[in-house]
Write an enzyme that holds these catalytic residues in place. Sequence first.
Site, short mmCIF file in Angstrom:
data_model
loop_
_atom_site.label_atom_id
_atom_site.label_comp_id
_atom_site.label_asym_id
_atom_site.label_seq_id
_atom_site.Cartn_x
_atom_site.Cartn_y
_atom_site.Cartn_z
N CYS A 6 -0.55 37.54 30.37
CA CYS A 6 0.72 37.38 31.10
C CYS A 6 1.88 38.00 30.31
CB CYS A 6 0.98 35.90 31.36
SG CYS A 6 2.62 35.58 32.03
N ASP A 32 16.20 41.35 33.20
CA ASP A 32 15.18 42.05 33.98
C ASP A 32 15.12 43.50 33.54
OD1 ASP A 32 13.80 41.39 37.05
OD2 ASP A 32 13.85 43.46 36.31
N HIS A 48 3.20 28.32 30.81
CA HIS A 48 2.73 29.19 31.89
C HIS A 48 2.45 28.37 33.14
CE1 HIS A 48 0.97 32.79 33.70
NE2 HIS A 48 0.20 31.93 34.31
N ASN A 87 10.77 33.99 44.03
CA ASN A 87 9.71 34.47 44.92
C ASN A 87 8.45 33.66 44.66
OD1 ASN A 87 11.35 36.55 45.98
ND2 ASN A 87 10.92 37.83 44.20
N HIS A 98 4.12 34.30 36.74
CA HIS A 98 4.64 33.28 35.80
C HIS A 98 5.99 32.91 36.40
CE1 HIS A 98 5.32 31.85 31.42
NE2 HIS A 98 6.41 31.47 32.11
N HIS A 100 9.50 32.23 37.67
CA HIS A 100 10.79 32.70 37.13
C HIS A 100 11.85 32.66 38.23
CE1 HIS A 100 8.55 36.18 38.61
NE2 HIS A 100 9.73 36.69 38.98
N HIS A 102 15.38 34.39 39.43
CA HIS A 102 16.26 35.55 39.27
C HIS A 102 17.71 35.07 39.38
CE1 HIS A 102 13.20 38.83 40.16
NE2 HIS A 102 12.57 37.78 40.63
#
Length: 104
Positions: A6, A32, A48, A87, A98, A100, A102
């Site tokens: 990952c 990003d 994770h 997402n 993994h 996250h 944004h």
Amino acid sequence: MMKKECIFCKIINHEASARIEYEDKDVIAFWDINPSAPTHVLVAPKKHIKSINELENKDIISKMMFTAKKIAKAKKIAQSGYRLVINTGPWSGQIVDHLHLHLL
Ligand code: AMP
Ligand code: ZN
């Protein structure tokens, strides 16, 4: 805890480079690599967790949201405005498995 293949686990372990904005024992926030906005930071749990679907309780998501809010303030976009996006799964466009958030 960590998943070998990952990319975000590698960033968390400092095995892959990233522009880290913030980290503590639970979360990490880094820029990003392919930004969609002048400020585009990803906030992820250090553990994770594949996606929202795998959450066992509300704790980490709450911490991720609060971390994003603090970064927005630090980056001085709190007043102009920002979006927080997560997402989940292939049809959403999730490409890194993994969890996250944004901050855009
Ligand atoms: P998502 O579609 O929600 O899974 O978004 C994954 C995001 O991770 C994308 O915006 C990518 O540009 C970003 N990304 C992928 N690899 C890296 C990396 N090594 N460092 C920073 N951001 C990354
Ligand atoms: Zn991971």
